[in-house]
Design a protein around this motif. Structure first.
Motif, PDB file in Angstrom:
ATOM      1  N   LEU A  57       0.857  -1.175   0.000  1.00 22.69           N
ATOM      2  CA  LEU A  57       0.000   0.000   0.000  1.00 22.69           C
ATOM      3  C   LEU A  57       0.891   1.222   0.000  1.00 22.69           C
ATOM      4  CD1 LEU A  57      -2.759   1.559   0.683  1.00 22.69           C
ATOM      5  CD2 LEU A  57      -2.035   1.329   3.062  1.00 22.69           C
ATOM      6  N   SER A  58       0.569   2.184  -0.843  1.00 19.25           N
ATOM      7  CA  SER A  58       1.256   3.477  -0.759  1.00 19.25           C
ATOM      8  C   SER A  58       0.215   4.581  -0.756  1.00 19.25           C
ATOM      9  CB  SER A  58       2.252   3.673  -1.904  1.00 19.25           C
ATOM     10  OG  SER A  58       1.572   3.885  -3.118  1.00 19.25           O
ATOM     11  N   ILE A  59       0.561   5.647  -0.076  1.00 24.38           N
ATOM     12  CA  ILE A  59      -0.258   6.855  -0.093  1.00 24.38           C
ATOM     13  C   ILE A  59       0.671   8.000  -0.437  1.00 24.38           C
ATOM     14  CG2 ILE A  59      -1.753   8.408   1.194  1.00 24.38           C
ATOM     15  CD1 ILE A  59      -2.509   6.005   2.975  1.00 24.38           C
ATOM     16  N   THR A  60       0.314   8.714  -1.493  1.00 21.92           N
ATOM     17  CA  THR A  60       1.104   9.844  -1.968  1.00 21.92           C
ATOM     18  C   THR A  60       0.310  11.122  -1.764  1.00 21.92           C
ATOM     19  OG1 THR A  60       2.159   8.462  -3.643  1.00 21.92           O
ATOM     20  CG2 THR A  60       2.288  10.838  -3.974  1.00 21.92           C
ATOM     21  N   PHE A  61       0.977  12.129  -1.222  1.00 23.36           N
ATOM     22  CA  PHE A  61       0.353  13.426  -0.980  1.00 23.36           C
ATOM     23  C   PHE A  61       1.018  14.506  -1.815  1.00 23.36           C
ATOM     24  CE2 PHE A  61      -0.010  11.021   2.978  1.00 23.36           C
ATOM     25  CZ  PHE A  61      -1.334  11.214   3.331  1.00 23.36           C
ATOM     26  N   GLU A  62       0.216  15.434  -2.313  1.00 23.01           N
ATOM     27  CA  GLU A  62       0.800  16.667  -2.822  1.00 23.01           C
ATOM     28  C   GLU A  62       1.394  17.395  -1.622  1.00 23.01           C
ATOM     29  OE1 GLU A  62      -2.405  18.731  -4.828  1.00 23.01           O
ATOM     30  OE2 GLU A  62      -1.967  17.680  -6.709  1.00 23.01           O
ATOM     31  N   GLU A  63       2.454  18.147  -1.844  1.00 17.64           N
ATOM     32  CA  GLU A  63       3.133  18.828  -0.742  1.00 17.64           C
ATOM     33  C   GLU A  63       2.178  19.702   0.059  1.00 17.64           C
ATOM     34  OE1 GLU A  63       7.165  21.416   0.140  1.00 17.64           O
ATOM     35  OE2 GLU A  63       6.415  21.327  -1.914  1.00 17.64           O
ATOM     36  N   SER A  64       1.296  20.429  -0.614  1.00 19.87           N
ATOM     37  CA  SER A  64       0.372  21.328   0.092  1.00 19.87           C
ATOM     38  C   SER A  64      -0.510  20.558   1.079  1.00 19.87           C
ATOM     39  CB  SER A  64      -0.499  22.089  -0.910  1.00 19.87           C
ATOM     40  OG  SER A  64      -1.259  21.184  -1.703  1.00 19.87           O
TER      41      SER A  64
END
Length: 154
Positions: A57-64
């Motif tokens: 599982l991965s969760i990627t966030f935009e920096e903001s």
């Protein structure tokens, strides 16, 4: 990929961010992912293994969004992705996976979890060390976007 197996991860992600960071996520439409390029700026990745299942599982966030979550969870307001933000992303991934694990244990789908790793930077990649279809689910919030990726060998 079995939709009933994926739903607990989505529900856990929405619950963790709402509970821990007062951040409401709106899910988009899930798509099959064919490359390893991350859709955002900072990603947490965790492996899972059980008797008859292996996945990640991965969760990627935009920096903001990552910075906003950090501010809401811990009261700190960093200006960029630093070590503390990376630790927070790893912990969010761990909580999401743990929540899904608890739900899936009720249906006899049990697995162990590895220690999360975090990668960041523009155009970073995520390598799911599992042979299987990769699904990516986009989410939007007022502060930015997040992407949940999941890959299982069945």
């Amino acid at each position: 990929m079995n939709a009933e197996f994926i739903k607990p991860f989505i529900a856990s992600f929405i619950n963790v961010l709402l509970t821990m960071a007062q951040t409401e996520l709106k899910p988009g439409e899930a798509l099959e992912k064919v490359d390893s390029k991350a859709c955002g700026d900072v990603s947490g990745l965790i492996g899972m293994i059980g008797d008859d299942i292996k996945g990640s599982l991965s969760i990627t966030f935009e920096e903001s969004l990552a910075l906003d979550i950090m501010h809401k969870m811990l009261g700190e307001k960093p200006t960029s992705v630093d070590d503390d933000v990376q630790d927070m992303v790893g912990e969010v991934v761990n909580m999401v996976c743990g929540g899904a694990k608890s739900t899936l244990a009720e249906t006899s789908q049990e697995f162990g979890m590895a220690t999360p790793i975090v990668v960041f930077g523009k155009n970073h990649t995520i390598n799911h060390q599992v042979d299987g279809a990769k699904l990516v689910m986009p989410f939007t919030s007022e502060a930015g976007k997040a992407y949940l990726e999941i890959c299982f060998n069945k």
